[in-house]
Design an enzyme around this catalytic site. Sequence first.
Site, PDB file in Angstrom:
ATOM      1  N   ASP A  34       0.837  -1.200   0.000  1.00  0.00           N
ATOM      2  CA  ASP A  34       0.000   0.000   0.000  1.00  0.00           C
ATOM      3  C   ASP A  34       0.865   1.240   0.000  1.00  0.00           C
ATOM      4  OD1 ASP A  34      -2.697   1.421   0.621  1.00  0.00           O
ATOM      5  OD2 ASP A  34      -1.345   2.136   2.171  1.00  0.00           O
ATOM      6  N   TYR A  39       3.381   9.956   0.160  1.00  0.00           N
ATOM      7  CA  TYR A  39       4.402   9.364   1.012  1.00  0.00           C
ATOM      8  C   TYR A  39       5.813   9.697   0.529  1.00  0.00           C
ATOM      9  CZ  TYR A  39       0.437   6.482   2.517  1.00  0.00           C
ATOM     10  OH  TYR A  39      -0.782   6.037   2.959  1.00  0.00           O
ATOM     11  N   LYS A  68      -3.080   5.392  -3.832  1.00  0.00           N
ATOM     12  CA  LYS A  68      -4.203   6.268  -3.523  1.00  0.00           C
ATOM     13  C   LYS A  68      -4.171   7.413  -4.495  1.00  0.00           C
ATOM     14  CE  LYS A  68      -4.021   5.096   1.384  1.00  0.00           C
ATOM     15  NZ  LYS A  68      -2.686   4.544   1.462  1.00  0.00           N
ATOM     16  N   HIS A 108      -7.618   9.279  -2.022  1.00  0.00           N
ATOM     17  CA  HIS A 108      -7.036   9.327  -0.679  1.00  0.00           C
ATOM     18  C   HIS A 108      -7.968  10.000   0.337  1.00  0.00           C
ATOM     19  CE1 HIS A 108      -2.868   9.361   1.396  1.00  0.00           C
ATOM     20  NE2 HIS A 108      -3.802   9.296   2.305  1.00  0.00           N
ATOM     21  N   SER A 211      -3.889   2.491  10.704  1.00  0.00           N
ATOM     22  CA  SER A 211      -3.656   2.899  12.103  1.00  0.00           C
ATOM     23  C   SER A 211      -4.238   1.876  13.077  1.00  0.00           C
ATOM     24  CB  SER A 211      -4.240   4.291  12.381  1.00  0.00           C
ATOM     25  OG  SER A 211      -3.612   5.264  11.574  1.00  0.00           O
ATOM     26  N   SER A 212      -3.993   0.605  12.803  1.00  0.00           N
ATOM     27  CA  SER A 212      -4.545  -0.464  13.637  1.00  0.00           C
ATOM     28  C   SER A 212      -4.055  -0.425  15.080  1.00  0.00           C
ATOM     29  CB  SER A 212      -4.207  -1.832  13.029  1.00  0.00           C
ATOM     30  OG  SER A 212      -4.869  -2.018  11.805  1.00  0.00           O
ATOM     31  N   GLY A 214      -3.734   2.329  16.750  1.00  0.00           N
ATOM     32  CA  GLY A 214      -4.263   3.534  17.368  1.00  0.00           C
ATOM     33  C   GLY A 214      -3.218   4.621  17.542  1.00  0.00           C
ATOM     34  N   PRO A 215      -3.106   5.194  18.731  1.00  0.00           N
ATOM     35  CA  PRO A 215      -2.213   6.344  18.956  1.00  0.00           C
ATOM     36  C   PRO A 215      -0.746   6.073  18.630  1.00  0.00           C
ATOM     37  CG  PRO A 215      -3.693   6.011  20.816  1.00  0.00           C
ATOM     38  CD  PRO A 215      -3.849   4.811  19.938  1.00  0.00           C
ATOM     39  N   GLN A 216      -0.321   4.818  18.683  1.00  0.00           N
ATOM     40  CA  GLN A 216       1.096   4.501  18.482  1.00  0.00           C
ATOM     41  C   GLN A 216       1.633   5.076  17.179  1.00  0.00           C
ATOM     42  OE1 GLN A 216       3.046   3.067  20.731  1.00  0.00           O
ATOM     43  NE2 GLN A 216       4.809   3.374  19.387  1.00  0.00           N
ATOM     44  N   LYS A 265       2.686  -1.062   9.328  1.00  0.00           N
ATOM     45  CA  LYS A 265       3.927  -0.599   8.705  1.00  0.00           C
ATOM     46  C   LYS A 265       5.076  -0.743   9.687  1.00  0.00           C
ATOM     47  CE  LYS A 265       2.406   4.153   9.673  1.00  0.00           C
ATOM     48  NZ  LYS A 265       1.001   3.888   9.992  1.00  0.00           N
ATOM     49  N   LEU A 272       7.809  -7.306  10.889  1.00  0.00           N
ATOM     50  CA  LEU A 272       7.135  -7.608   9.622  1.00  0.00           C
ATOM     51  C   LEU A 272       6.628  -9.048   9.624  1.00  0.00           C
ATOM     52  CD1 LEU A 272       9.487  -5.927   6.969  1.00  0.00           C
ATOM     53  CD2 LEU A 272       7.119  -5.297   7.454  1.00  0.00           C
TER      54      LEU A 272
END
Length: 314
Positions: A34, A39, A68, A108, A211-212, A214-216, A265, A272
């Site tokens: 992706d 980017y 995108k 996007h 963003s699975s 979350g804030p990380q 990512k 990975l």
Amino acid sequence: MASIVLKRTQQKVTKSKCADTVYNAIKAGYRLLDGAGDYGNEKEAGEGVRRAIADGLVQREDLFITSKARNILTHLWNTFHAHDHVKQITKMQLDLWGIDYFDLFLVHFPIALKYVDPSHRYPPEWFGDDGKVYTQNTPMHETWGAMEELVDEKLTKNIGLSNCQGSLILDVLRYAKYEPQVLQVELHPYLTQEALVKLCKTFSIAVTAYSSFGPQSYVELGIDKGAPSLLKHNVTSAAAKTHEKTEAQVLLRWATQRGIAVIPKSNDLGRLSANLDCNSFDLSESELAGLSALNINLRLNDPADIDGRLAIFA
């Protein structure tokens, strides 16, 4: 489309490491990549793909590459929404990747910004040369029609949307020659978007979560909004301990077990491989419910934080 995708954002997959990261991801078993023009690392990602093909790890047909307008997936950026600019930037992005077609091309954001010639600045980002945001009156109907022409001309096999809410999806479905195949949105236990997921399933639109964790994903950008880390939350940690998995694997499985693709990512080969292994176990119904119960409708990627006129989630 695969359920585990390598996402290449400038935030995590830097230019200097991008080619190696993409190559190592393919070597580890990733087959869906992706990306997006914004980017700024498409050329480097393409180098990683070409090296993997040259070394016999895969053939082009084995990969799903998304862009995108993020198999190869990429995204159409906001400054290229006008009809003629869609095809222009698509061909440029294909050249940067060094490939003939994308497997999936996404809009996007449902935001049209003033055109920036790539020869002047690429990626164009959100702002003009003076640091201000300039919108452009290009309707989604025009942009989507241009996206459909990409399919007809075999520049992409599929098209879809990103960061769109239900009302806009329904609008596109009313006039689409080719319906959106995928919706990519921010989705994690702090932002479960259950009604939106249900709508997409009703219309057979595949959902991809970004963003699975979350804030990380936003800590290093300084825009995590002070939210507690999901990777350290006791609900996540308890499930990780029960299944002898990492907290990251638990958060990814929370999505994939419900039919939602994920795009984590990382530059780290170990992570990975671990992320790719997130489908090797099942969470219990109570564990799934416990993670979903953490929802506080916390949206971390909101263009309204850049400019109030861009409040697409209002």
